[in-house]
Each structure stands twice: as C-alpha cells, then as structure tokens.
Design a protein around this motif. Sequence first.
Motif, PDB file in Angstrom:
ATOM      1  N   MET B 162       0.844  -1.199   0.000  1.00  0.00           N
ATOM      2  CA  MET B 162       0.000   0.000   0.000  1.00  0.00           C
ATOM      3  C   MET B 162       0.872   1.239   0.000  1.00  0.00           C
ATOM      4  O   MET B 162       0.641   2.195  -0.747  1.00  0.00           O
ATOM      5  CB  MET B 162      -0.898   0.002   1.250  1.00  0.00           C
ATOM      6  CG  MET B 162      -2.174  -0.780   1.087  1.00  0.00           C
ATOM      7  SD  MET B 162      -2.821  -1.303   2.677  1.00  0.00           S
ATOM      8  CE  MET B 162      -3.444   0.230   3.293  1.00  0.00           C
ATOM      9  N   ASN B 163       1.888   1.250   0.870  1.00  0.00           N
ATOM     10  CA  ASN B 163       2.754   2.429   0.976  1.00  0.00           C
ATOM     11  C   ASN B 163       3.659   2.570  -0.237  1.00  0.00           C
ATOM     12  O   ASN B 163       3.767   3.648  -0.814  1.00  0.00           O
ATOM     13  CB  ASN B 163       3.595   2.325   2.255  1.00  0.00           C
ATOM     14  CG  ASN B 163       2.747   2.599   3.478  1.00  0.00           C
ATOM     15  OD1 ASN B 163       2.361   3.726   3.731  1.00  0.00           O
ATOM     16  ND2 ASN B 163       2.403   1.553   4.199  1.00  0.00           N
ATOM     17  N   TYR B 165       3.473   1.300  -3.358  1.00  0.00           N
ATOM     18  CA  TYR B 165       2.834   1.631  -4.629  1.00  0.00           C
ATOM     19  C   TYR B 165       2.069   2.945  -4.554  1.00  0.00           C
ATOM     20  O   TYR B 165       1.943   3.646  -5.558  1.00  0.00           O
ATOM     21  CB  TYR B 165       1.943   0.478  -5.104  1.00  0.00           C
ATOM     22  CG  TYR B 165       2.766  -0.615  -5.726  1.00  0.00           C
ATOM     23  CD1 TYR B 165       3.145  -0.543  -7.063  1.00  0.00           C
ATOM     24  CD2 TYR B 165       3.223  -1.683  -4.971  1.00  0.00           C
ATOM     25  CE1 TYR B 165       3.945  -1.511  -7.621  1.00  0.00           C
ATOM     26  CE2 TYR B 165       4.020  -2.661  -5.525  1.00  0.00           C
ATOM     27  CZ  TYR B 165       4.374  -2.578  -6.854  1.00  0.00           C
ATOM     28  OH  TYR B 165       5.169  -3.526  -7.411  1.00  0.00           O
ATOM     29  N   GLY B 166       1.545   3.275  -3.352  1.00  0.00           N
ATOM     30  CA  GLY B 166       0.906   4.567  -3.179  1.00  0.00           C
ATOM     31  C   GLY B 166       1.889   5.689  -3.428  1.00  0.00           C
ATOM     32  O   GLY B 166       1.599   6.666  -4.131  1.00  0.00           O
ATOM     33  N   GLU B 169       2.986   5.819  -7.155  1.00  0.00           N
ATOM     34  CA  GLU B 169       2.002   6.404  -8.079  1.00  0.00           C
ATOM     35  C   GLU B 169       1.832   7.900  -7.853  1.00  0.00           C
ATOM     36  O   GLU B 169       1.683   8.653  -8.811  1.00  0.00           O
ATOM     37  CB  GLU B 169       0.631   5.738  -7.889  1.00  0.00           C
ATOM     38  CG  GLU B 169       0.340   4.545  -8.746  1.00  0.00           C
ATOM     39  CD  GLU B 169       0.512   4.773 -10.233  1.00  0.00           C
ATOM     40  OE1 GLU B 169      -0.431   5.248 -10.860  1.00  0.00           O
ATOM     41  OE2 GLU B 169       1.593   4.463 -10.768  1.00  0.00           O
ATOM     42  N   ASN B 170       1.808   8.322  -6.557  1.00  0.00           N
ATOM     43  CA  ASN B 170       1.428   9.701  -6.249  1.00  0.00           C
ATOM     44  C   ASN B 170       2.586  10.556  -5.772  1.00  0.00           C
ATOM     45  O   ASN B 170       2.393  11.738  -5.505  1.00  0.00           O
ATOM     46  CB  ASN B 170       0.333   9.697  -5.172  1.00  0.00           C
ATOM     47  CG  ASN B 170      -0.858   8.863  -5.598  1.00  0.00           C
ATOM     48  OD1 ASN B 170      -1.479   9.160  -6.598  1.00  0.00           O
ATOM     49  ND2 ASN B 170      -1.143   7.818  -4.859  1.00  0.00           N
ATOM     50  N   PHE B 175       1.146  11.184  -1.904  1.00  0.00           N
ATOM     51  CA  PHE B 175       0.449  10.023  -1.333  1.00  0.00           C
ATOM     52  C   PHE B 175      -0.189  10.367  -0.001  1.00  0.00           C
ATOM     53  O   PHE B 175      -1.371  10.118   0.221  1.00  0.00           O
ATOM     54  CB  PHE B 175       1.442   8.876  -1.173  1.00  0.00           C
ATOM     55  CG  PHE B 175       0.874   7.683  -0.456  1.00  0.00           C
ATOM     56  CD1 PHE B 175      -0.263   7.044  -0.936  1.00  0.00           C
ATOM     57  CD2 PHE B 175       1.474   7.200   0.691  1.00  0.00           C
ATOM     58  CE1 PHE B 175      -0.778   5.947  -0.287  1.00  0.00           C
ATOM     59  CE2 PHE B 175       0.948   6.095   1.337  1.00  0.00           C
ATOM     60  CZ  PHE B 175      -0.169   5.470   0.852  1.00  0.00           C
ATOM     61  N   MET B 179      -4.484  11.659   1.054  1.00  0.00           N
ATOM     62  CA  MET B 179      -5.299  10.864   1.981  1.00  0.00           C
ATOM     63  C   MET B 179      -6.481  11.660   2.485  1.00  0.00           C
ATOM     64  O   MET B 179      -7.542  11.124   2.727  1.00  0.00           O
ATOM     65  CB  MET B 179      -4.440  10.434   3.161  1.00  0.00           C
ATOM     66  CG  MET B 179      -3.523   9.309   2.812  1.00  0.00           C
ATOM     67  SD  MET B 179      -2.730   8.758   4.270  1.00  0.00           S
ATOM     68  CE  MET B 179      -2.075   7.237   3.652  1.00  0.00           C
ATOM     69  N   ALA B 274      -4.813   2.837  -2.354  1.00  0.00           N
ATOM     70  CA  ALA B 274      -3.616   3.633  -2.049  1.00  0.00           C
ATOM     71  C   ALA B 274      -3.059   4.267  -3.322  1.00  0.00           C
ATOM     72  O   ALA B 274      -2.542   5.379  -3.311  1.00  0.00           O
ATOM     73  CB  ALA B 274      -2.558   2.752  -1.392  1.00  0.00           C
ATOM     74  N   MET B 275      -3.205   3.522  -4.435  1.00  0.00           N
ATOM     75  CA  MET B 275      -2.650   4.025  -5.697  1.00  0.00           C
ATOM     76  C   MET B 275      -3.537   5.095  -6.321  1.00  0.00           C
ATOM     77  O   MET B 275      -3.035   6.032  -6.925  1.00  0.00           O
ATOM     78  CB  MET B 275      -2.483   2.862  -6.686  1.00  0.00           C
ATOM     79  CG  MET B 275      -1.181   2.132  -6.492  1.00  0.00           C
ATOM     80  SD  MET B 275      -1.212   0.512  -7.214  1.00  0.00           S
ATOM     81  CE  MET B 275      -1.472   0.861  -8.899  1.00  0.00           C
ATOM     82  N   HIS B 276      -4.842   4.921  -6.194  1.00  0.00           N
ATOM     83  CA  HIS B 276      -5.765   5.890  -6.802  1.00  0.00           C
ATOM     84  C   HIS B 276      -6.650   6.478  -5.708  1.00  0.00           C
ATOM     85  O   HIS B 276      -7.782   6.031  -5.529  1.00  0.00           O
ATOM     86  CB  HIS B 276      -6.634   5.211  -7.864  1.00  0.00           C
ATOM     87  CG  HIS B 276      -5.855   4.336  -8.770  1.00  0.00           C
ATOM     88  ND1 HIS B 276      -4.990   4.825  -9.702  1.00  0.00           N
ATOM     89  CD2 HIS B 276      -5.791   2.992  -8.869  1.00  0.00           C
ATOM     90  CE1 HIS B 276      -4.431   3.817 -10.347  1.00  0.00           C
ATOM     91  NE2 HIS B 276      -4.885   2.704  -9.853  1.00  0.00           N
ATOM     92  N   PRO B 277      -6.162   7.478  -4.968  1.00  0.00           N
ATOM     93  CA  PRO B 277      -6.973   8.038  -3.877  1.00  0.00           C
ATOM     94  C   PRO B 277      -8.176   8.785  -4.426  1.00  0.00           C
ATOM     95  O   PRO B 277      -8.139   9.338  -5.519  1.00  0.00           O
ATOM     96  CB  PRO B 277      -5.995   8.991  -3.180  1.00  0.00           C
ATOM     97  CG  PRO B 277      -4.997   9.339  -4.216  1.00  0.00           C
ATOM     98  CD  PRO B 277      -4.889   8.162  -5.134  1.00  0.00           C
TER      99      PRO B 277
END
Lengths: 162, 279
Positions: B162-163, B165-166, B169-170, B175, B179, B274-277
């Motif tokens: 989650m962390n 790849y989050g 991506e962001n 990231f 949130m 996590a990747m697409h908030p």
Amino acid sequence: MLKLEPGMIIWTWITFGVVLVLLKRFAWQPLLAMVEERENKIAESLRRADEARDQAEALLEEQQKRLAQAQDEIEAMLKESRAMAERTREEILAKAREDANRMLERAKADIERERQAALLSLKKEVADLVVTATGRLIGMNLDDEKHRRLIDEYIQEIGKAN
Amino acid sequence: MSTNVLSFSPEGAETPNLGEFIIHHLQDSHEWNLFGYHVHLPTFEPVYLFGIKFDLSITLHVVTMWFAGLFLVTVLGRLYRKPQLVPRGLAALVESIVLFVRDEIAVPNLGARYGKVFTPFLSTLFLFILTLNLMGLIPIFATATGNISVTASLALITFAMMNVYGIKENGFIGFYKNMVPHSVPFLMIPLLFFIEILGLFTKSFALAMRLFANMIAGHAVIFAFLGLIIVLGTVLVSVFAVPFAVFIHFLELLVAFIQAYIFTMLTSLFVGMAMHPEH
C-alpha cells in the motif's frame, strides 16, 4: 496465542517469497503467456471472420448487382428484338402488299392491253365481215370505196357505244 | 477455560484440561504428530537483531507452509512444463482461478496495467492461503493460517505494498497529502490525516485478524463438539457431536475458500485505493 513471533514472520516471508518467485517463473509466466496467445488468437480469428463476412457480403452484393444488370440487359435485348421482329413483319407485309398491288396493276394493264388489241382486231374483222357480207348482199353496185367509209363510220359508232 | 472441565469425567485425573487441550492444539508446536509418532522438529538458538528476538526454529507451521509451497510449485510447475493452448483438467481449473483473479480481483481494483502486473502476486497469495487453509483440515497438518504471526506477515506485505505503490504512483508527499479529501474544512485536516494514517494500519490489522480468527474459530468449534464426548463422559453424545463436527468441517471447507478470496480481494482493493486516492 495473539503473540507475534518475529521468527515465524520471517519464515512466512521467506516461504511466501520463494513460492512466489518459483510459481511466477514456472507457472504464471507460461500460463499468462499462453492465455495472452490464446486471447490474441481469438481476437485475430474474430477479426478474420469479420473480414471474411464483409468480403462475402461485398461479393454477394456485387453478384446481385451483376445479376440485376444481366436481367436488365436481357430485358432490353428482348424488347429490341421484339421491336425488330415487329418492324420486319411490317416491312414484309408492306412489301407483299405492294408486290401484290403491282402485280394486280400489271395484270390489269395486260388485260386492258389485250382487250384493246382484241377489240381492235375484232373491229377489223367485223369491218371485213360486214364489207364482205354487205358486198354479197348488195352486189357489185356498191362503190367499194364509198361503202367502206360508211361502214367504218358505223363501226366507229358501235365502238363508241361499246 | 480455567475450569477443569474433565473433573466431571469419571477417570479425569490424568487427562488434561479440555480448553487447554484445544488451545494447545491450535497453537504452533515444535513436534509433528505423524499418525501417533511425534517427530521432533529442529530448534535453534534465538537470534537477536536490533534488540528483537528472532526464534528461527522450524515449527510445525513452518513445515506446513513448506509442504504447501512444495505442493504448489511441483503441481503447477509440472502442469505448465508443456503449456497447452487449450487447457484441460487441472490446467483448466488453475487457469480459471488465475483468470478470475486477473479479471475480477486485480483489474477492477488496480486498473488494466497494474492489474496485469499484480496478477502473479495475487494468484500466488490466493493459492498459498487457500492451500494452507485446506491443509489445516487434513489431520496430520496444522493450520498455519490460524497462526497470527503468519497472517500478520502476509498482512504486512499488503501494508508495505500500500505504501510503496501509493508513493510510487502519487509521489511521497502526494500520497500522504491525498489521503485527506480536498473539500474538507481546514481545521479538520490534521484529524482526518491522523485517522487515514491509522486506517492504513487498521486495514492491515483487520486483514490479519480476519483470516486468523476465521481459521481458529472453525477448528475450535470442531474440537469443542468432539470434546463434548469427553466432557459428558458418554459415547452417546457422539450421535450429535460427530455429525455437527462433520458439518462444521464442511463449513470450514467453504470458509477456507471464502477467506482466501477475501484476503486476496482486500489486498488488491487496499493497494488500489492507495494508488488511486479519492478526491
């Protein structure tokens, strides 16, 4: 029971990691490659089938067009030949009629000419006969020249009356 | 569980407490009961690293996991040594599972690109948990997924993903900034940020607890039913106890699949979130 064992966690990671690496190499890669190959193949087959259908449809349309065209041509030809036959018939008929008329005319002319000729010779004959007969009747006292003129006039009158 | 239930039993003096027996059976152990023969598994001296005690002894659950891994690798490895374009039999089953994971779990949550990247991981996770769950139903093995350390370590993988790849991506700041929804009043931001960070942990924690508790519960119930025979001290109870235990066993079979599915599903869902908030 709810106590976390760091050693157990390490073992789980190691086991899972090894299983992941091995399965990825020996199972998932061949499997997914095969699935992709099959999906591509199916897509390709579908595309080809579509193409073939389109082609067949185009061909059918073309054939139908050609058939219709041929039908039209046949009809036109039939019409033309019918018209031609009609025209020929008319021509033949007209010509036949004309021939017949001409022959009739000629026959009539022939007949007329023959009649004139016959009439002429008859007149001559009759005149001779009359001359002879009256000569015999009246005898020698009749002036041949004078009487012949008289009789001719007479015959002329008869001819006119005829 | 502290009451000695077997005190009601006629010859109860030597038999251990039932509750303790159940707990003991569900716990990890250093010996392997193979049809009555107790195989002693190797134990090592604990290693201390950063002040944490790592006891790397080969316990029953470790052995169970190894068997699960060995089983999966040999069976699936053999299956795909010669890949067929149109799979039959087991290959068709495995393929349908993998395609289910890819099309129903990975791609809807992670998107088309990452869904394909994650499919091998999620398929392995699903089959690993499923195999461990099912092995727990075979008497000679133990339920490794009924060990909180095992489920926690799997949940920690999810947490890490989650962390990682989050952030990937962001961006690192993006990231954690994303949130908190953008429309929130300014004063609420610290609170929500705190809650969302906490959410990262609780998601993973719930993931570990759910699998652990589900696996433990079924086994505990089976033992409790069978234990009734000993507690009440009469064989006649088995007329009710055994069918119920069998019923629970079948239920466990269902739960094994459901929990493996849920763990995989939630892992992909959490990583996808996590990747697409949401904004």
